[in-house]
Enzyme design. Structure first.
Site, short mmCIF file in Angstrom:
data_model
loop_
_atom_site.label_atom_id
_atom_site.label_comp_id
_atom_site.label_asym_id
_atom_site.label_seq_id
_atom_site.Cartn_x
_atom_site.Cartn_y
_atom_site.Cartn_z
N ASP A 197 61.77 -28.82 -11.71
CA ASP A 197 62.71 -27.95 -11.00
C ASP A 197 62.01 -27.42 -9.75
O ASP A 197 60.92 -26.85 -9.83
CB ASP A 197 63.14 -26.78 -11.90
CG ASP A 197 64.41 -26.11 -11.40
OD1 ASP A 197 64.84 -26.42 -10.27
OD2 ASP A 197 64.97 -25.28 -12.12
N ASP A 247 68.04 -30.41 -6.96
CA ASP A 247 66.68 -29.87 -7.10
C ASP A 247 66.12 -29.99 -8.51
O ASP A 247 65.15 -29.32 -8.86
CB ASP A 247 66.66 -28.41 -6.67
CG ASP A 247 67.62 -27.53 -7.48
OD1 ASP A 247 68.41 -28.10 -8.26
OD2 ASP A 247 67.58 -26.30 -7.31
N GLU A 248 66.70 -30.84 -9.34
CA GLU A 248 66.31 -30.90 -10.75
C GLU A 248 66.24 -32.34 -11.25
O GLU A 248 67.13 -33.15 -10.97
CB GLU A 248 67.31 -30.09 -11.58
CG GLU A 248 66.88 -29.81 -13.00
CD GLU A 248 67.84 -28.86 -13.69
OE1 GLU A 248 67.51 -28.40 -14.79
OE2 GLU A 248 68.93 -28.57 -13.14
#
Length: 394
Positions: free
Chosen positions: A11, A105-106
């Protein structure tokens, strides 16, 4: 004998804020909020300095302002975030054999079986350091036997840290954490568990499964599995994204049909262009409307596989007519194209002509080379991607 699963969760910390700080270092150390202005919009991301005031994602910006009036509000720049996400994705793509990108973003990475050749935790650490070194962005990761525990380990490692939970230690790691830390656990379910005296995950581990199923139905098994670190869900390879979407929060509540329709046209055009860039087509389209009181309505429709605006735009306009009570002003509008699969635009022998096909090819060539919306429909000329809510979840 099956290999022990080794799953890494990555993350990017306060991703949108971190990207903004990369280009404007004066923001470092200050409470920063991405998403709308102090008067309107919803918090898309916020810095850890802002979180100290109780601010979190999805909170109305007006409420965030009341909690921290000296915070710096930024509307966000989707182009910058997309480019930073692409850079991170490329590093991961070069470094590991199997990964899943679940949002901008993960990521999840499957190291299962690689322990015969590598120290997986060391390799994961090297991947993290490479991302930090080459992108300048802070990043955290967790590693364990499954997605859920790895994600929770990442959250415990933040900001800018890493944490490994060895096999057999999942329950011990989870036990002291509050039940609110369980991904996917809603507030109402948590409140009900609190009423029964279940506050820590360890309490949930000791709760009888039959009791949970009696009180929560099928969700009882979900709760019990999560509490005990049981998660057999697989890593779905990158590229299997099933939807693409964008949202726009207006500066003031809008009731003008022309403005709303113009925004929808531009958003649809943007998403269709992205689909063609990725050689994908959609078979379902949907719109989302949110009124001033945050009441939200959605409308969707199945369509033939396509990535062409001249098909999608009339359909989206029609969904607007069905979904919108024209007497009520709108604060937010969104477009989503889903049921995606690989493919290119299929020529319609009855409607298309050579000029139309060449037009799409020319538009895409220019926009792909010089940037989105270099050439677009007149209706969308005043609507730029940077005005949109920067959420882009697949």
């Amino acid at each position: 004998m099956d290999a022990k699963r080794i799953i890494m969760h990555i993350d990017l910390d306060s991703f949108f804020v971190s990207v903004e700080r990369k280009f404007d270092p004066t923001l470092i150390g200050k409470p920063v909020i991405i998403g709308g202005s102090a008067e309107r919009g919803v918090v898309a991301s916020c810095s850890y300095e802002a979180r100290k005031y109780g601010i979190h994602s999805a909170m109305p910006s007006k409420q965030a302002y009341r909690l921290c009036p000296h915070a710096i509000f930024l509307r966000g720049n989707h182009h910058l975030y997309s480019e930073a996400s692409r850079e991170v994705t490329e590093i991961i793509h070069q470094s590991v054999p199997l990964y899943q990108k679940t949002s901008v973003d993960e990521f999840y990475i499957d190291y299962t079986g690689m322990d015969r050749f590598h120290n997986c935790y060391q390799h994961a650490s090297e991947v993290r350091q490479r991302i930090i070194r080459e992108t300048g962005l802070p990043i955290s990761f967790g590693m364990s036997s499954g997605k859920t525990v790895s994600k929770m380990a990442t959250n415990q490692a933040k900001p800018n840290g890493q944490l490994y939970i060895p096999h057999g230690m999942e329950k011990a790691f989870l036990a002291p954490l509050n039940i609110s830390k369980i991904p996917g656990l809603g507030e109402s379910t948590a409140a009900k568990l609190y009423q029964y005296g279940v506050e820590k995950i360890g309490d949930l581990q000791r709760t009888n499964l039959k009791f949970l199923e009696t009180v929560f139905g099928k969700a009882g098994r979900f709760l019990w599995d999560k509490a005990n670190g049981i998660d057999h869900s697989e890593i779905i390879p990158h590229g299997s994204r099933k939807s693409i979407s964008t949202e726009n929060t207006f500066h003031i509540n809008i009731s003008d049909p022309g403005t709303i329709e113009t925004t929808l046209v531009s958003m649809t055009e943007e998403l269709a262009s992205k689909l063609r860039k990725e050689n994908m087509v959609a078979s379902c389209m949907a719109i989302k409307l949110r009124y001033a009181n945050f009441e939200t309505h959605t409308q969707q429709e199945k369509i033939a596989l396509t990535a062409a605006e001249h098909i999608l735009i009339p359909g989206i306009k029609n969904l607007l007519k069905k979904a919108w009570n024209t007497h009520r002003p709108i604060r937010l509008i969104g477009v989503r194209l889903s049921n995606l699969c690989p493919g290119s635009y299929q020529i319609n022998l009855f409607e298309d002509n050579e000029e139309r096909i060449k037009l799409y090819q020319a538009l895409d060539k220019i926009n792909f080379k010089f940037g989105e919306k270099t050439v677009c429909r007149a209706a969308g000329m005043d609507i730029g991607t940077r005005n949109f809510n920067p959420f882009m979840r697949g």
